[in-house]
Scaffold this motif. Sequence first.
Motif, mmCIF file in Angstrom:
data_model
loop_
_atom_site.group_PDB
_atom_site.id
_atom_site.type_symbol
_atom_site.label_atom_id
_atom_site.label_comp_id
_atom_site.label_asym_id
_atom_site.label_seq_id
_atom_site.Cartn_x
_atom_site.Cartn_y
_atom_site.Cartn_z
ATOM 1 N N THR A 217 -18.978 -8.123 11.882
ATOM 2 C CA THR A 217 -18.673 -9.268 11.015
ATOM 3 C C THR A 217 -18.127 -10.464 11.783
ATOM 4 N N HIS A 218 -17.799 -10.267 13.074
ATOM 5 C CA HIS A 218 -17.220 -11.335 13.912
ATOM 6 C C HIS A 218 -15.881 -11.824 13.357
ATOM 7 N N LYS A 219 -15.174 -10.888 12.699
ATOM 8 C CA LYS A 219 -13.829 -11.194 12.204
ATOM 9 C C LYS A 219 -12.910 -10.033 12.571
ATOM 10 N N PRO A 220 -11.657 -10.344 12.944
ATOM 11 C CA PRO A 220 -10.758 -9.264 13.378
ATOM 12 C C PRO A 220 -10.407 -8.305 12.234
ATOM 13 N N VAL A 221 -10.562 -7.017 12.495
ATOM 14 C CA VAL A 221 -10.148 -5.973 11.554
ATOM 15 C C VAL A 221 -9.353 -4.943 12.353
ATOM 16 N N LYS A 222 -8.186 -4.585 11.865
ATOM 17 C CA LYS A 222 -7.329 -3.612 12.554
ATOM 18 C C LYS A 222 -7.090 -2.398 11.661
ATOM 19 N N HIS A 223 -6.513 -1.373 12.245
ATOM 20 C CA HIS A 223 -6.168 -0.166 11.503
ATOM 21 C C HIS A 223 -4.654 -0.025 11.456
ATOM 22 N N ALA A 224 -4.123 0.361 10.278
ATOM 23 C CA ALA A 224 -2.689 0.615 10.121
ATOM 24 C C ALA A 224 -2.500 1.989 9.489
ATOM 25 N N ALA A 225 -1.715 2.825 10.139
ATOM 26 C CA ALA A 225 -1.473 4.179 9.655
ATOM 27 C C ALA A 225 -0.297 4.193 8.680
ATOM 28 N N LEU A 226 -0.475 4.909 7.559
ATOM 29 C CA LEU A 226 0.561 5.026 6.536
ATOM 30 C C LEU A 226 0.893 6.497 6.285
ATOM 31 N N THR A 227 2.001 6.729 5.586
ATOM 32 C CA THR A 227 2.310 8.086 5.147
ATOM 33 C C THR A 227 1.387 8.450 3.979
ATOM 34 N N HIS A 228 1.319 9.718 3.664
ATOM 35 C CA HIS A 228 0.498 10.230 2.560
ATOM 36 C C HIS A 228 0.840 9.504 1.251
ATOM 37 N N GLU A 229 2.113 9.431 0.933
ATOM 38 C CA GLU A 229 2.532 8.818 -0.333
ATOM 39 C C GLU A 229 2.249 7.319 -0.356
ATOM 40 N N ALA A 230 2.524 6.657 0.766
ATOM 41 C CA ALA A 230 2.308 5.207 0.816
ATOM 42 C C ALA A 230 0.827 4.863 0.711
ATOM 43 N N TYR A 231 -0.008 5.723 1.283
ATOM 44 C CA TYR A 231 -1.451 5.459 1.237
ATOM 45 C C TYR A 231 -1.998 5.621 -0.179
ATOM 46 N N ILE A 232 -1.542 6.649 -0.887
ATOM 47 C CA ILE A 232 -1.967 6.836 -2.280
ATOM 48 C C ILE A 232 -1.568 5.614 -3.104
ATOM 49 N N ALA A 233 -0.340 5.155 -2.923
ATOM 50 C CA ALA A 233 0.146 4.000 -3.675
ATOM 51 C C ALA A 233 -0.684 2.761 -3.381
ATOM 52 N N LEU A 234 -1.055 2.579 -2.113
ATOM 53 C CA LEU A 234 -1.843 1.404 -1.738
ATOM 54 C C LEU A 234 -3.245 1.468 -2.342
ATOM 55 N N LEU A 235 -3.871 2.634 -2.275
ATOM 56 C CA LEU A 235 -5.217 2.772 -2.826
ATOM 57 C C LEU A 235 -5.231 2.482 -4.323
#
Length: 291
Positions: A217-235
Amino acid sequence: MVTTILITGATGKVGSNVIKSLVQRVPKDTQIIAAVRDVNSDASKKLGVSLREFDYNKPDLIKAALEGVDRLFIATPPEGDQAVRTKLLLDQAKESKVKHVLRLSGDLKGIEGHIADDARLAERHVEVSGIPYTILQPVFFFANVYTKAPSIKAQGTIYSASGDAKYHWIDTEDIGKAAATILTAANIDVHNGKHYVLSGNDYLSWAQVAELISTITHKPVKHAALTHEAYIALLTQFGVPAPVATALSELDVGVTKLPEAPRSTAFEEITGEQPKTLKSWLEEKAGAFQQ
């Protein structure tokens, strides 16, 4: 003699691709039928095959859908009652004298949680049903990248609960090809009792997927690791249904506990083809990850 194949989960990501592949390769003496909740919906009509009304909560519809069926593809939603629904289908399939069942499951090694346990129980129901069977156990879907699209577009970030762990990946179109090959096999008995782990060639972490998307896409994309609970909440914040969010996070956490595993070559052995790469899939779908 005509062979009749019934596809459940027909409008889903995998089921629709099974039908697509069946239509492309189906022998003249084979009838394809899609079991759908609404025979008048656009999604059902677009399948381009015969339709039968189907509802797990209506035994009469299950019985009618299975009438005259020789080979049955079972795909149940991962977020609810997989084992119960699979057992309902199997009981009627046995009464209807279905000759072979192909169950869509997943590569569950090392994965914990209710949804994985439910999928294992569904597999067990198939194994003890008394009906000749095959079980497909695909690895992580390319299409799961779609769950990251909102945060990629809004924040240039892929969130996960898997840290630096890597996944084997596969396209749902390739799963459809493998399923269709088995369902139309002249000698389907060679697949009886087999559990096939389906994988593509890619073995990548979310950080590496982010790099691929950045390049494409020629745009910066990074990865951020979350805890199990925080990831569920974000999704769930991004609109993913809670059961699906929980399943995805459980899978992430499970992958962090697994040693590196060799890639399965079952896809090539079944189809005689090479699987699609995640890079080529992302190039086709790049617009989904851009504003």
